[in-house]
Design a protein around this motif. Sequence first.
Motif, PDB file in Angstrom:
ATOM      1  N   UNK A   1      11.422  -1.908  -8.281  1.00  0.00           N
ATOM      2  CA  UNK A   1      11.611  -0.522  -7.847  1.00  0.00           C
ATOM      3  C   UNK A   1      10.295   0.241  -7.807  1.00  0.00           C
ATOM      4  N   UNK A   2       9.232  -0.345  -8.377  1.00  0.00           N
ATOM      5  CA  UNK A   2       7.907   0.282  -8.382  1.00  0.00           C
ATOM      6  C   UNK A   2       6.851  -0.768  -8.037  1.00  0.00           C
ATOM      7  N   UNK A   3       7.019  -1.379  -6.884  1.00  0.00           N
ATOM      8  CA  UNK A   3       6.115  -2.446  -6.458  1.00  0.00           C
ATOM      9  C   UNK A   3       5.398  -2.037  -5.179  1.00  0.00           C
ATOM     10  N   UNK A   4       4.782  -3.006  -4.506  1.00  0.00           N
ATOM     11  CA  UNK A   4       4.058  -2.712  -3.272  1.00  0.00           C
ATOM     12  C   UNK A   4       4.977  -2.107  -2.218  1.00  0.00           C
ATOM     13  N   UNK A   5       6.203  -2.581  -2.125  1.00  0.00           N
ATOM     14  CA  UNK A   5       7.109  -2.036  -1.112  1.00  0.00           C
ATOM     15  C   UNK A   5       7.400  -0.565  -1.376  1.00  0.00           C
ATOM     16  N   UNK A   6       7.514  -0.170  -2.646  1.00  0.00           N
ATOM     17  CA  UNK A   6       7.713   1.242  -2.987  1.00  0.00           C
ATOM     18  C   UNK A   6       6.499   2.061  -2.563  1.00  0.00           C
ATOM     19  N   UNK A   7       5.300   1.561  -2.854  1.00  0.00           N
ATOM     20  CA  UNK A   7       4.088   2.286  -2.470  1.00  0.00           C
ATOM     21  C   UNK A   7       4.006   2.461  -0.959  1.00  0.00           C
ATOM     22  N   UNK A   8       4.368   1.428  -0.219  1.00  0.00           N
ATOM     23  CA  UNK A   8       4.344   1.507   1.236  1.00  0.00           C
ATOM     24  C   UNK A   8       5.354   2.525   1.757  1.00  0.00           C
ATOM     25  N   UNK A   9       6.533   2.538   1.176  1.00  0.00           N
ATOM     26  CA  UNK A   9       7.545   3.506   1.622  1.00  0.00           C
ATOM     27  C   UNK A   9       7.111   4.940   1.324  1.00  0.00           C
ATOM     28  N   UNK A  10       6.565   5.153   0.138  1.00  0.00           N
ATOM     29  CA  UNK A  10       6.104   6.496  -0.213  1.00  0.00           C
ATOM     30  C   UNK A  10       4.955   6.912   0.702  1.00  0.00           C
ATOM     31  N   UNK A  11       4.058   5.981   1.008  1.00  0.00           N
ATOM     32  CA  UNK A  11       2.957   6.290   1.927  1.00  0.00           C
ATOM     33  C   UNK A  11       3.491   6.622   3.316  1.00  0.00           C
ATOM     34  N   UNK A  12       4.448   5.871   3.802  1.00  0.00           N
ATOM     35  CA  UNK A  12       5.026   6.164   5.114  1.00  0.00           C
ATOM     36  C   UNK A  12       5.698   7.533   5.112  1.00  0.00           C
ATOM     37  N   UNK A  13       6.388   7.854   4.028  1.00  0.00           N
ATOM     38  CA  UNK A  13       6.984   9.188   3.908  1.00  0.00           C
ATOM     39  C   UNK A  13       5.899  10.264   3.914  1.00  0.00           C
ATOM     40  N   UNK A  14       4.834  10.024   3.143  1.00  0.00           N
ATOM     41  CA  UNK A  14       3.753  11.010   3.047  1.00  0.00           C
ATOM     42  C   UNK A  14       3.073  11.225   4.394  1.00  0.00           C
ATOM     43  N   UNK A  15       2.880  10.161   5.147  1.00  0.00           N
ATOM     44  CA  UNK A  15       2.258  10.293   6.467  1.00  0.00           C
ATOM     45  C   UNK A  15       3.150  11.094   7.416  1.00  0.00           C
ATOM     46  N   UNK A  16       4.439  10.865   7.375  1.00  0.00           N
ATOM     47  CA  UNK A  16       5.356  11.637   8.221  1.00  0.00           C
ATOM     48  C   UNK A  16       5.296  13.123   7.853  1.00  0.00           C
ATOM     49  N   UNK A  17       5.274  13.401   6.570  1.00  0.00           N
ATOM     50  CA  UNK A  17       5.204  14.792   6.128  1.00  0.00           C
ATOM     51  C   UNK A  17       3.859  15.409   6.482  1.00  0.00           C
ATOM     52  N   UNK A  18       2.780  14.645   6.329  1.00  0.00           N
ATOM     53  CA  UNK A  18       1.444  15.159   6.648  1.00  0.00           C
ATOM     54  C   UNK A  18       1.314  15.504   8.120  1.00  0.00           C
ATOM     55  N   UNK A  19       1.955  14.760   8.976  1.00  0.00           N
ATOM     56  CA  UNK A  19       1.903  15.050  10.411  1.00  0.00           C
ATOM     57  C   UNK A  19       2.521  16.397  10.730  1.00  0.00           C
ATOM     58  N   UNK A  20       3.481  16.820   9.920  1.00  0.00           N
ATOM     59  CA  UNK A  20       4.144  18.111  10.144  1.00  0.00           C
ATOM     60  C   UNK A  20       3.507  19.240   9.329  1.00  0.00           C
ATOM     61  N   UNK A  21       3.057  18.905   8.119  1.00  0.00           N
ATOM     62  CA  UNK A  21       2.630  19.939   7.180  1.00  0.00           C
ATOM     63  C   UNK A  21       1.116  20.066   7.054  1.00  0.00           C
ATOM     64  N   UNK A  22       0.360  19.019   7.431  1.00  0.00           N
ATOM     65  CA  UNK A  22      -1.079  19.001   7.189  1.00  0.00           C
ATOM     66  C   UNK A  22      -1.402  18.334   5.862  1.00  0.00           C
ATOM     67  N   UNK A  23      -2.632  18.487   5.408  1.00  0.00           N
ATOM     68  CA  UNK A  23      -3.042  17.864   4.151  1.00  0.00           C
ATOM     69  C   UNK A  23      -4.080  16.783   4.364  1.00  0.00           C
ATOM     70  N   UNK A  24      -4.802  16.462   3.323  1.00  0.00           N
ATOM     71  CA  UNK A  24      -5.907  15.506   3.336  1.00  0.00           C
ATOM     72  C   UNK A  24      -5.364  14.094   3.092  1.00  0.00           C
ATOM     73  N   UNK A  25      -5.473  13.220   4.085  1.00  0.00           N
ATOM     74  CA  UNK A  25      -4.923  11.861   3.955  1.00  0.00           C
ATOM     75  C   UNK A  25      -5.610  11.071   2.846  1.00  0.00           C
TER      76      UNK A  25
END
Length: 218
Positions: free
Chosen positions: A32-56
């Motif tokens: 539940x806290x492995x590479x796949x989790x990190x990838x999913x959270x990163x994909x979520x963060x990138x989607x949010x950053x595209x709408x909200x901004x922020x430093x990648x």
Amino acid sequence: MNLSQAAVAFLPQEQLALSLLPYVLDDAGDGSHDLSHLLRVWNNARRLQQEEGGDLRILLAAVLLHDCVRVEKDSSLRAQASTLSAQRAREILDALGWTAQDADRVAHAVQAHSYSAQITPQSLEAKIVQDADRLDAIGAIGVARCFYVAGRMGSALYEPLDPQAHGRVLEDRRFALDHFPAKLLRLQEGFQTASGAAMASARQARMRAFVEDFLGEL
């Protein structure tokens, strides 16, 4: 998969990922806290950053390091997990030559991401990381992770005589189903960004439907 292959998945910050992944990939066996989790959270963060901004750059460092100190869900230290990870994140970034200001920005996002810590995120990046991580705790993935963690902790699926806890207190360390009303179905209330709240609404609906279907089969 070697580190270079894993780093490529964190585009467009693959070089930063390559420098940080050695500090976060281990053999703890927590799916539940492995590479796949990190990838999913990163994909979520990138989607949010595209709408909200922020430093990648800040976002990826915080995503990769947000669980760099592992504390089991049933540990007495659980509420301190994000603070311990934030302290470790500063140490890692200092060793890699980051400025104190940028390391602090990452550390704040790491510390504030945790539901257990109850810390309000102050920066845009911290808000995005908190939302991105919580999105991975709900929806279809959230259901799967809930029962996976329950299995690791030796919890039962549900309390057989009162599965909806009408006449008892919720005990989500003993019963997986209790974790939905105790925490997961409440997460939607606390999203920090408009984009995160919109994504959470759809995932929350899927999770509620699952719980209703589950109860309907008892």
